[in-house]
Design a protein around this motif. Sequence first.
Motif, PDB file in Angstrom:
ATOM      1  N   PHE A  24       0.822  -1.219   0.000  1.00 37.04           N
ATOM      2  CA  PHE A  24       0.000   0.000   0.000  1.00 37.04           C
ATOM      3  C   PHE A  24       0.857   1.271   0.000  1.00 37.04           C
ATOM      4  O   PHE A  24       0.408   2.339  -0.405  1.00 37.04           O
ATOM      5  CB  PHE A  24      -0.922   0.003   1.225  1.00 37.04           C
ATOM      6  CG  PHE A  24      -0.199   0.055   2.529  1.00 37.04           C
ATOM      7  CD1 PHE A  24       0.097   1.266   3.142  1.00 37.04           C
ATOM      8  CD2 PHE A  24       0.216  -1.112   3.144  1.00 37.04           C
ATOM      9  CE1 PHE A  24       0.772   1.320   4.347  1.00 37.04           C
ATOM     10  CE2 PHE A  24       0.898  -1.063   4.349  1.00 37.04           C
ATOM     11  CZ  PHE A  24       1.174   0.143   4.953  1.00 37.04           C
ATOM     12  N   TYR A  25       2.103   1.159   0.483  1.00 35.90           N
ATOM     13  CA  TYR A  25       2.972   2.330   0.616  1.00 35.90           C
ATOM     14  C   TYR A  25       3.664   2.699  -0.694  1.00 35.90           C
ATOM     15  O   TYR A  25       4.344   3.717  -0.779  1.00 35.90           O
ATOM     16  CB  TYR A  25       4.030   2.073   1.693  1.00 35.90           C
ATOM     17  CG  TYR A  25       4.841   0.826   1.460  1.00 35.90           C
ATOM     18  CD1 TYR A  25       5.995   0.855   0.662  1.00 35.90           C
ATOM     19  CD2 TYR A  25       4.460  -0.385   2.034  1.00 35.90           C
ATOM     20  CE1 TYR A  25       6.726  -0.291   0.449  1.00 35.90           C
ATOM     21  CE2 TYR A  25       5.191  -1.539   1.822  1.00 35.90           C
ATOM     22  CZ  TYR A  25       6.331  -1.495   1.031  1.00 35.90           C
ATOM     23  OH  TYR A  25       7.066  -2.632   0.816  1.00 35.90           O
ATOM     24  N   ILE A  26       3.520   1.858  -1.734  1.00 38.80           N
ATOM     25  CA  ILE A  26       4.171   2.147  -3.015  1.00 38.80           C
ATOM     26  C   ILE A  26       3.253   3.034  -3.846  1.00 38.80           C
ATOM     27  O   ILE A  26       2.103   2.665  -4.133  1.00 38.80           O
ATOM     28  CB  ILE A  26       4.488   0.841  -3.775  1.00 38.80           C
ATOM     29  CG1 ILE A  26       5.441  -0.033  -2.947  1.00 38.80           C
ATOM     30  CG2 ILE A  26       5.081   1.141  -5.141  1.00 38.80           C
ATOM     31  CD1 ILE A  26       5.771  -1.354  -3.588  1.00 38.80           C
ATOM     32  N   SER A  27       3.769   4.163  -4.235  1.00 37.81           N
ATOM     33  CA  SER A  27       2.937   5.118  -4.971  1.00 37.81           C
ATOM     34  C   SER A  27       2.774   4.735  -6.435  1.00 37.81           C
ATOM     35  O   SER A  27       1.733   5.004  -7.052  1.00 37.81           O
ATOM     36  CB  SER A  27       3.542   6.524  -4.859  1.00 37.81           C
ATOM     37  OG  SER A  27       4.867   6.522  -5.370  1.00 37.81           O
ATOM     38  N   ASP A  28       3.781   4.093  -7.004  1.00 39.74           N
ATOM     39  CA  ASP A  28       3.733   3.742  -8.418  1.00 39.74           C
ATOM     40  C   ASP A  28       2.907   2.464  -8.607  1.00 39.74           C
ATOM     41  O   ASP A  28       3.245   1.397  -8.098  1.00 39.74           O
ATOM     42  CB  ASP A  28       5.149   3.513  -8.952  1.00 39.74           C
ATOM     43  CG  ASP A  28       5.151   3.306 -10.464  1.00 39.74           C
ATOM     44  OD1 ASP A  28       5.183   4.303 -11.187  1.00 39.74           O
ATOM     45  OD2 ASP A  28       5.100   2.124 -10.879  1.00 39.74           O
ATOM     46  N   LYS A  29       1.808   2.563  -9.368  1.00 36.86           N
ATOM     47  CA  LYS A  29       0.910   1.425  -9.540  1.00 36.86           C
ATOM     48  C   LYS A  29       1.575   0.264 -10.282  1.00 36.86           C
ATOM     49  O   LYS A  29       1.325  -0.906  -9.983  1.00 36.86           O
ATOM     50  CB  LYS A  29      -0.348   1.864 -10.284  1.00 36.86           C
ATOM     51  CG  LYS A  29      -1.235   2.804  -9.488  1.00 36.86           C
ATOM     52  CD  LYS A  29      -2.497   3.149 -10.260  1.00 36.86           C
ATOM     53  CE  LYS A  29      -3.395   4.063  -9.440  1.00 36.86           C
ATOM     54  NZ  LYS A  29      -4.646   4.401 -10.171  1.00 36.86           N
ATOM     55  N   GLY A  30       2.443   0.587 -11.253  1.00 39.92           N
ATOM     56  CA  GLY A  30       3.124  -0.472 -11.994  1.00 39.92           C
ATOM     57  C   GLY A  30       4.030  -1.291 -11.096  1.00 39.92           C
ATOM     58  O   GLY A  30       4.045  -2.526 -11.170  1.00 39.92           O
ATOM     59  N   ASN A  31       4.804  -0.587 -10.240  1.00 38.13           N
ATOM     60  CA  ASN A  31       5.673  -1.299  -9.308  1.00 38.13           C
ATOM     61  C   ASN A  31       4.860  -2.129  -8.308  1.00 38.13           C
ATOM     62  O   ASN A  31       5.241  -3.243  -7.948  1.00 38.13           O
ATOM     63  CB  ASN A  31       6.551  -0.312  -8.549  1.00 38.13           C
ATOM     64  CG  ASN A  31       7.660   0.270  -9.411  1.00 38.13           C
ATOM     65  OD1 ASN A  31       8.249   1.286  -9.087  1.00 38.13           O
ATOM     66  ND2 ASN A  31       7.944  -0.385 -10.542  1.00 38.13           N
ATOM     67  N   ARG A  32       3.726  -1.563  -7.877  1.00 40.96           N
ATOM     68  CA  ARG A  32       2.878  -2.289  -6.925  1.00 40.96           C
ATOM     69  C   ARG A  32       2.373  -3.592  -7.544  1.00 40.96           C
ATOM     70  O   ARG A  32       2.412  -4.658  -6.913  1.00 40.96           O
ATOM     71  CB  ARG A  32       1.713  -1.421  -6.491  1.00 40.96           C
ATOM     72  CG  ARG A  32       0.821  -2.075  -5.431  1.00 40.96           C
ATOM     73  CD  ARG A  32      -0.420  -1.262  -5.176  1.00 40.96           C
ATOM     74  NE  ARG A  32      -0.106   0.091  -4.718  1.00 40.96           N
ATOM     75  CZ  ARG A  32      -1.025   1.041  -4.536  1.00 40.96           C
ATOM     76  NH1 ARG A  32      -2.298   0.778  -4.802  1.00 40.96           N
ATOM     77  NH2 ARG A  32      -0.672   2.226  -4.108  1.00 40.96           N
ATOM     78  N   LEU A  33       1.895  -3.516  -8.786  1.00 37.86           N
ATOM     79  CA  LEU A  33       1.412  -4.721  -9.463  1.00 37.86           C
ATOM     80  C   LEU A  33       2.544  -5.707  -9.713  1.00 37.86           C
ATOM     81  O   LEU A  33       2.362  -6.934  -9.611  1.00 37.86           O
ATOM     82  CB  LEU A  33       0.734  -4.347 -10.793  1.00 37.86           C
ATOM     83  CG  LEU A  33      -0.578  -3.570 -10.690  1.00 37.86           C
ATOM     84  CD1 LEU A  33      -1.035  -3.139 -12.082  1.00 37.86           C
ATOM     85  CD2 LEU A  33      -1.651  -4.421 -10.015  1.00 37.86           C
ATOM     86  N   TYR A  34       3.736  -5.191 -10.023  1.00 34.93           N
ATOM     87  CA  TYR A  34       4.900  -6.035 -10.304  1.00 34.93           C
ATOM     88  C   TYR A  34       5.280  -6.861  -9.086  1.00 34.93           C
ATOM     89  O   TYR A  34       5.401  -8.101  -9.144  1.00 34.93           O
ATOM     90  CB  TYR A  34       6.060  -5.156 -10.755  1.00 34.93           C
ATOM     91  CG  TYR A  34       7.411  -5.819 -10.722  1.00 34.93           C
ATOM     92  CD1 TYR A  34       7.687  -6.907 -11.554  1.00 34.93           C
ATOM     93  CD2 TYR A  34       8.404  -5.353  -9.871  1.00 34.93           C
ATOM     94  CE1 TYR A  34       8.939  -7.509 -11.528  1.00 34.93           C
ATOM     95  CE2 TYR A  34       9.652  -5.956  -9.837  1.00 34.93           C
ATOM     96  CZ  TYR A  34       9.914  -7.032 -10.660  1.00 34.93           C
ATOM     97  OH  TYR A  34      11.137  -7.633 -10.631  1.00 34.93           O
ATOM     98  N   PHE A  35       5.450  -6.186  -7.943  1.00 35.89           N
ATOM     99  CA  PHE A  35       5.832  -6.904  -6.731  1.00 35.89           C
ATOM    100  C   PHE A  35       4.718  -7.832  -6.244  1.00 35.89           C
ATOM    101  O   PHE A  35       4.986  -8.935  -5.772  1.00 35.89           O
ATOM    102  CB  PHE A  35       6.220  -5.913  -5.623  1.00 35.89           C
ATOM    103  CG  PHE A  35       7.617  -5.379  -5.774  1.00 35.89           C
ATOM    104  CD1 PHE A  35       8.698  -6.167  -5.428  1.00 35.89           C
ATOM    105  CD2 PHE A  35       7.835  -4.109  -6.265  1.00 35.89           C
ATOM    106  CE1 PHE A  35       9.997  -5.674  -5.568  1.00 35.89           C
ATOM    107  CE2 PHE A  35       9.115  -3.614  -6.412  1.00 35.89           C
ATOM    108  CZ  PHE A  35      10.204  -4.401  -6.059  1.00 35.89           C
TER     109      PHE A  35
END
Length: 339
Positions: A24-35
């Motif tokens: 939830f703390y990751i602002s970048d949606k692409g990185n969030r989906l990646y991880f």
Amino acid sequence: MRRFLLHVSFWLGFFFIWNQITYFYISDKGNRLYFSALDVSLILCAFYGIYAYLMPRYFKHKNVTKLLVLSLIYLILLAGGYAFVMKLFLNHMLVPIHFNFSWNYTDLQYNRFFIALLGLLGGGALKLALDRVNTQRRLNEMEKANSLAELTYLKAQLNPHFLFNSLNSLYTQLDFDLPQAKVTLVTIADLLRYQLYECSADFVPLSKELIHLENYFNLQRIRTEATTILNVKADSNDLTISPLLLMPFVENAFKHVSDDDNRENIIQIDIQLTDGKLHFYCMNTAPVKEHLSATYNSTGIGLQNVRQRLELLYSNKYELTTKELDNKYYIYLNLILNQ
């Protein structure tokens, strides 16, 4: 197909929840989906590895040590493989990272082990739970099949027992009243017809069963000099009962009634129905010299048979009491009937 869709739906929901609560703390949606995709795919591989392969092998061989060793090896290989893939991705910046955090990438790789462990434990726990449910279901099915087989055997025992007593009654009539013997023979045929064609089901209408019992009672009273009393007050209201359930009580009453010339010999049966509950009472005088309880238990297909059938078909729905007092034998049965 239904199971496949169920699994797909579960993992899509799991991915959504994991994405929302873990990164939830990751602002970048692409990185969030990646991880999130890396984590969930790792959990998914660990889950199905133990669910579809390791646990079935354990159930087959029942080797706990082998299960633990293989699980640990699989866990290490899976976590190491994912860590290696992530390192390649990060070194070549195949997926650019757009956020800063306090942990370094090496620390993140250690998490692969715990994430894989989560999937491994989840798959193992689910497989154990499903196996327990399936095992219990198979045991219930086997118990039901054994009960049905036992019940069929118990019902089959009644036919020859009843026939022997009925033929004895007919035999006594042939010596002194041939016309009445013919009537008796027709009655026996009706009784046997009931057993052959009406009693194949597990339950029969109570009204038919009581008519059958009354016919049998009237047939058997011919061969005894005892005073016979039968009172039936039962408006069945579409209730059902296991066929021939009460018959052994009546058979044994006639079989063991006293024939003492110095006292009154009695067979008394009372049947009442109140609020769907059948009340059956049977009493017969016993020979003074005979310990009737032992006789009933040692010679009867009767009582033992009835107890087993009651337990199979009316567990927790009946009360059966027998007692001997003042050379009289009493049977009390309270039975909750089926609609």
